[in-house]
Design a protein around this motif. Structure first.
Motif, PDB file in Angstrom:
ATOM      1  N   ILE A  10      31.976  36.003  43.764  1.00 40.41           N
ATOM      2  CA  ILE A  10      30.685  36.233  43.104  1.00 40.41           C
ATOM      3  C   ILE A  10      30.137  37.619  43.445  1.00 40.41           C
ATOM      4  O   ILE A  10      29.628  38.338  42.571  1.00 40.41           O
ATOM      5  CB  ILE A  10      29.672  35.128  43.497  1.00 40.41           C
ATOM      6  CG1 ILE A  10      30.115  33.778  42.933  1.00 40.41           C
ATOM      7  CG2 ILE A  10      28.268  35.466  43.027  1.00 40.41           C
ATOM      8  CD1 ILE A  10      30.163  33.715  41.427  1.00 40.41           C
ATOM      9  N   VAL A  11      30.251  38.016  44.713  1.00 36.14           N
ATOM     10  CA  VAL A  11      29.775  39.344  45.123  1.00 36.14           C
ATOM     11  C   VAL A  11      30.569  40.436  44.402  1.00 36.14           C
ATOM     12  O   VAL A  11      29.998  41.429  43.936  1.00 36.14           O
ATOM     13  CB  VAL A  11      29.851  39.500  46.659  1.00 36.14           C
ATOM     14  CG1 VAL A  11      29.645  40.944  47.083  1.00 36.14           C
ATOM     15  CG2 VAL A  11      28.833  38.598  47.328  1.00 36.14           C
ATOM     16  N   CYS A  12      31.878  40.266  44.298  1.00 40.32           N
ATOM     17  CA  CYS A  12      32.702  41.266  43.607  1.00 40.32           C
ATOM     18  C   CYS A  12      32.361  41.338  42.126  1.00 40.32           C
ATOM     19  O   CYS A  12      32.305  42.440  41.549  1.00 40.32           O
ATOM     20  CB  CYS A  12      34.181  40.948  43.799  1.00 40.32           C
ATOM     21  SG  CYS A  12      34.767  41.268  45.463  1.00 40.32           S
ATOM     22  N   LEU A  13      32.124  40.196  41.490  1.00 42.34           N
ATOM     23  CA  LEU A  13      31.737  40.202  40.079  1.00 42.34           C
ATOM     24  C   LEU A  13      30.376  40.872  39.888  1.00 42.34           C
ATOM     25  O   LEU A  13      30.188  41.644  38.934  1.00 42.34           O
ATOM     26  CB  LEU A  13      31.702  38.777  39.537  1.00 42.34           C
ATOM     27  CG  LEU A  13      33.058  38.140  39.272  1.00 42.34           C
ATOM     28  CD1 LEU A  13      32.896  36.673  38.905  1.00 42.34           C
ATOM     29  CD2 LEU A  13      33.771  38.874  38.166  1.00 42.34           C
ATOM     30  N   ALA A  14      29.440  40.600  40.776  1.00 47.90           N
ATOM     31  CA  ALA A  14      28.125  41.239  40.681  1.00 47.90           C
ATOM     32  C   ALA A  14      28.246  42.744  40.878  1.00 47.90           C
ATOM     33  O   ALA A  14      27.606  43.527  40.163  1.00 47.90           O
ATOM     34  CB  ALA A  14      27.181  40.632  41.714  1.00 47.90           C
ATOM     35  N   PHE A  15      29.070  43.158  41.848  1.00 51.15           N
ATOM     36  CA  PHE A  15      29.293  44.581  42.077  1.00 51.15           C
ATOM     37  C   PHE A  15      29.879  45.240  40.835  1.00 51.15           C
ATOM     38  O   PHE A  15      29.458  46.324  40.430  1.00 51.15           O
ATOM     39  CB  PHE A  15      30.225  44.779  43.277  1.00 51.15           C
ATOM     40  CG  PHE A  15      30.604  46.196  43.521  1.00 51.15           C
ATOM     41  CD1 PHE A  15      29.695  47.108  44.036  1.00 51.15           C
ATOM     42  CD2 PHE A  15      31.887  46.649  43.230  1.00 51.15           C
ATOM     43  CE1 PHE A  15      30.046  48.426  44.261  1.00 51.15           C
ATOM     44  CE2 PHE A  15      32.251  47.960  43.445  1.00 51.15           C
ATOM     45  CZ  PHE A  15      31.326  48.847  43.960  1.00 51.15           C
ATOM     46  N   ALA A  17      29.611  44.223  37.714  1.00 53.73           N
ATOM     47  CA  ALA A  17      28.615  44.248  36.642  1.00 53.73           C
ATOM     48  C   ALA A  17      27.601  45.361  36.858  1.00 53.73           C
ATOM     49  O   ALA A  17      27.238  46.086  35.918  1.00 53.73           O
ATOM     50  CB  ALA A  17      27.912  42.896  36.562  1.00 53.73           C
ATOM     51  N   VAL A  18      27.149  45.531  38.081  1.00 52.29           N
ATOM     52  CA  VAL A  18      26.195  46.604  38.385  1.00 52.29           C
ATOM     53  C   VAL A  18      26.849  47.967  38.186  1.00 52.29           C
ATOM     54  O   VAL A  18      26.251  48.887  37.612  1.00 52.29           O
ATOM     55  CB  VAL A  18      25.646  46.447  39.826  1.00 52.29           C
ATOM     56  CG1 VAL A  18      24.866  47.672  40.259  1.00 52.29           C
ATOM     57  CG2 VAL A  18      24.784  45.202  39.916  1.00 52.29           C
TER      58      VAL A  18
END
Length: 89
Positions: A10-15, A17-18
């Motif tokens: 989830i953290v990697c996907l958020a990174f 996306a940002v």
């Protein structure tokens, strides 16, 4: 362990996306036989992905494959006959 993997994903996907949202500048990359036009965020994510894959292959080739070879050689040297195995133990 599954929860930790899920959180890291989830953290990697958020990174990603940002990173993609903040870097919308158009870029053109010359790959030798043609040009690839995209935005900067996608190019950066693609480069990171290629780096992870190449790094994983390098670690696999330098660490994992030699260890597997050593394990296979060690397993070949183990006696398979029950009478010999009892004598060794």
């Amino acid at each position: 362990m599954r929860v930790i993997r899920f959180l890291v994903a989830i953290v990697c996907l958020a990174f990603g996306a940002v990173l993609g949202a903040l870097n919308r500048q158009p870029v053109s990359i010359d790959v030798g036989f043609g040009h690839v036009a995209s935005n900067l965020g996608i190019v950066m994510l693609a480069c990171l992905l290629v780096g992870v894959i190449v790094g994983g292959m390098a670690i696999s080739a330098s660490v994992v494959w030699p260890l597997r070879r050593r394990l296979a050689n060690a397993q070949k040297q183990i006696p398979t006959e029950p009478s010999v195995a009892k004598e060794v133990l």
